[in-house]
Enzyme design. Structure first.
Site, short mmCIF file in Angstrom:
data_model
loop_
_atom_site.label_atom_id
_atom_site.label_comp_id
_atom_site.label_asym_id
_atom_site.label_seq_id
_atom_site.Cartn_x
_atom_site.Cartn_y
_atom_site.Cartn_z
N TYR A 127 0.79 -1.22 0.00
CA TYR A 127 0.00 0.00 0.00
C TYR A 127 0.83 1.28 0.00
O TYR A 127 0.30 2.36 0.09
CB TYR A 127 -0.93 -0.01 1.21
CG TYR A 127 -1.68 -1.30 1.32
CD1 TYR A 127 -2.77 -1.53 0.48
CD2 TYR A 127 -1.29 -2.29 2.19
CE1 TYR A 127 -3.45 -2.73 0.53
CE2 TYR A 127 -1.97 -3.49 2.25
CZ TYR A 127 -3.05 -3.70 1.42
OH TYR A 127 -3.73 -4.88 1.47
N GLY A 128 2.14 1.17 -0.05
CA GLY A 128 2.96 2.38 -0.06
C GLY A 128 4.38 2.10 0.37
O GLY A 128 4.75 0.94 0.60
N LYS A 132 5.40 3.21 7.66
CA LYS A 132 4.69 2.89 6.43
C LYS A 132 3.84 4.08 6.04
O LYS A 132 2.97 4.51 6.78
CB LYS A 132 3.82 1.65 6.65
CG LYS A 132 3.21 1.15 5.40
CD LYS A 132 2.59 -0.20 5.62
CE LYS A 132 3.65 -1.25 5.93
NZ LYS A 132 3.05 -2.55 6.17
N ASP A 161 -2.67 -11.01 1.20
CA ASP A 161 -1.41 -10.89 0.49
C ASP A 161 -0.27 -11.49 1.32
O ASP A 161 0.80 -10.90 1.44
CB ASP A 161 -1.13 -9.42 0.16
CG ASP A 161 -0.06 -9.28 -0.93
OD1 ASP A 161 0.14 -10.24 -1.71
OD2 ASP A 161 0.60 -8.22 -0.98
#
Lengths: 322, 306
Positions: free
Chosen positions: A15-16, A33, A155
């Site tokens: 996500y980043g 994060k 994931d």
């Protein structure tokens, strides 16, 4: 964010970006994060609010990477921490550009690096069977924890399993933002998101998938620890399915009712299942049995994390220490 | 993934028993700080501050026609926020902004739209959206994004599961009454120091004392013998709660009616006796319960250890 000194970029989470950083006050290493937050006229999006607070709760488990705190940075503001009595701070506009930094505990290695170090380098050697057993048990425990809190990871892969090598602890990372931030096929930097651990129902376009998708990934990771290489290394969704079908046989309606009505089902070559033990030659028969239960085609037949923890494969493990 | 106060972990059903231990383990993280609770006992300022904020939250809930859980949740945020953050005494607008922002956050957690325009007529509560959103961030920061509050509601089902007989209409009545007591207990300063699980256990016991007095002794024994509940705090909490219900001056049992529960929240406890009486007569369930209730009232209640 002045509290932290960014040391280096350590990766691209799903996500980043992820940075290794140091808490200036305590010297503690953390993983930052960075997630972009789309602020609209509603302010903090409700989905982000609900999911970050869920992540906050989940990270109470020893087998989930601990979320230490959450920092919101509004790039349109000079100061990100106005005191509640300064009326002027509230008047400043908030034009939608903002980032959320999730501050996690830092662990210096992950299962991918660990497996790589046993495959190549100066001293290639198999992972000790007791270590595989211990890591798999911790992984199941962490996944069971997420599932019991209504959260799918979606994931799971060796890169997302962080290790504390000294203590022999495995922790699940990069989880929880599953629904507000749907799993993209490509990450921010257009790096292809790996498909190797993706369950067949996801690859076939099923929209109603559940906890079984994570157990498929656990199975793939289990096999990879034994083999020191990926079980199904596909490079496209189609190739990924072919890898799976070649090993486990092309699924039939009998094995998996409804498979041929899934959105992305096509006509595939009719493969017969191969001998699974041959793919994981050093694994005990109990281990092979557990692996085969994790790799059941029909999601309803696939073993749950909680049931996996009770499987005979773990009989020789001292569970009291976990 | 809406937030459900009875199931803060959004557990899949088959897992709920697994998460119960976690709930007991972390409930203290969701309370006002310990120092603050001590502080409340020696100063009036925060007591009146909190009461004012609670009444603001209820006022907003009322004008938006929100379910009572939203204001309940908002008040938990509010309580934790003021226990960690200084509120300037001479700026009353800060408190109003805080109340509005807590409601806004709670509505988001419950996936409910919060219509800011509703306050256009109310000068005191007008803040522009951006101001509210800045305040939301300050609150999130102060509460470290722990917005899935663990409340007494999270424990009600567990304690009710210890009740015998396991007869759905009875346990439902118990739960409804306990739910009302928990709502009512939120504005009782004297109950702030107790953990959510202790509030839940007391509310369930008190309901059984009112509705099913025959079962009360054995129910009390099974709750006290459960591993998780704090046995020293429970009698204290129970007595305080009983006092609260007794002094309400309103046949609050009426609010037990599940059908009317959503409309009858804490606000309605101010209702006069005659109004309540009317509602009573309109309901079969209550009418059958009334004699029982009167019976209890006649008995002198000497508290938990009686």
């Amino acid at each position: 964010m002045e509290k932290y000194e960014k040391l280096e970029k350590v990766g691209e989470g799903t996500y980043g970006k992820v940075y290794k950083a140091k808490d200036k006050a305590t010297g503690q290493l953390v993983a930052l994060k960075k997630t972009r937050l789309e602020m609209d006229e509603e302010g903090i999006p409700p989905t982000a609010l609900r999911e970050v607070s869920l992540l906050q709760m989940l990270s109470q488990s020893l087998y989930v990477v601990r979320l230490l705190c959450v920092e919101h940075v509004d790039s349109s503001l000079k100061s990100n921490n106005p005191s509640p009595d300064s009326a002027s701070a509230f008047a400043t506009s908030n034009n939608g550009k903002s980032n959320l930094y999730l501050v996690f505990e830092y662990l210096d290695t992950d299962l991918k690096k660990f497996i790589d170090s046993h495959r190549k380098g100066p001293n290639p050697r198999p992972l000790p069977p007791t270590l595989i057993q211990s890591f798999l048990y911790q992984l199941c425990k962490g996944v069971a924890h997420c599932h019991s809190h209504g959260v799918l990871h979606r994931d799971l892969k060796p890169q997302n399993l962080l290790l504390d090598k000294d203590k022999g602890i495995l922790k699940i990372a990069d989880l929880g933002l599953g629904r507000a931030f749907t799993v993209p096929l490509k990450s921010y930097t257009h790096e292809i998101v790996t498909l190797w651990y993706r369950a067949p129902e996801v690859l076939l376009g099923s929209t109603h998938y559940s906890t079984a998708v994570d157990m498929w990934s656990v199975g793939c990771i289990f096999a990879e620890m034994v083999r020191r290489q990926a079980l199904f290394p596909g490079d496209s969704e189609f190739q990924q399915l072919l890898h799976i079908f070649r090993m486990l046989g092309t699924p039939t309606e009998k094995q998996w009712p409804g498979v041929s009505t899934l959105r992305d089902w096509h006509v595939y070559p009719q493969w017969e299942p191969q001998n699974l033990p041959r793919a994981v030659p050093s694994l005990s028969p109990e281990g092979v049995d557990l692996l085969s239960l994790m790799l059941k085609y029909n999601p309803a037949d696939r073993i749950s994390a909680k049931a996996a923890m009770e499987h005979p494969y773990f009989d020789s493990l001292d569970k009291s220490q976990y | 993934m809406e937030f459900d106060l009875e199931n803060p972990f959004t557990s899949f059903e088959e897992h709920q028993s697994d998460t119960l231990l976690d709930l007991f383990a972390i409930e203290s993280d969701h309370m006002p700080s310990h120092n603050f609770i001590q502080y409340l006992k020696i100063t009036d300022f925060y007591v009146s501050l909190r009461q004012e904020a609670v009444s603001l939250a209820l006022q907003i809930q009322f004008s938006c026609n929100f379910e009572p859980f939203i204001s309940y949740l908002a008040v938990t945020y509010l309580g934790r926020f003021i226990s960690r953050q200084e509120i300037p005494q001479r700026k009353p607008w800060v408190l109003r902004l805080l109340a509005v922002s807590c409601i806004s956050l709670a509505a988001k957690m419950k996936n409910t739209h919060f219509p800011l325009s509703k306050f256009q007529g109310d000068q005191e509560l007008i803040f522009d959206a951006q101001t509210i959103h800045r305040m939301e961030l300050l609150i999130l920061d102060a509460l470290n994004w722990r917005m899935r509050s663990i409340t007494p509601f999270s424990f009600l089902c567990f304690f009710i599961s210890l009740f015998e007989p396991k007869d759905p209409p009875l346990t439902q009545a118990l739960k409804d009454r306990a739910t009302d007591i928990v709502f009512r207990a939120h504005s009782e300063i004297k109950l702030l120091e107790f953990k959510p699980s202790v509030i839940a256990a007391s509310a369930v016991l008190l309901s059984s004392h009112e509705l099913f007095p025959l079962q009360f002794p054995s129910f009390k024994t099974s709750i006290l013998s459960s591993d998780y509940v704090n046995k020293e705090d429970l009698p204290k909490c129970f007595d305080t709660m009983q006092e609260m219900v007794e002094t309400d001056g309103c046949e609050s049992i009426l609010i037990t009616l599940s059908s009317s529960r959503t409309q009858f929240s804490v606000v309605d406890y101010k209702c006069t006796k005659s109004e309540s009486q009317q509602i009573t007569n309109s309901s079969i369930t209550t009418t059958t319960m009334m004699p029982e209730r009167r019976e209890i009232k006649r008995r002198k209640m000497n508290g938990f250890l009686q």
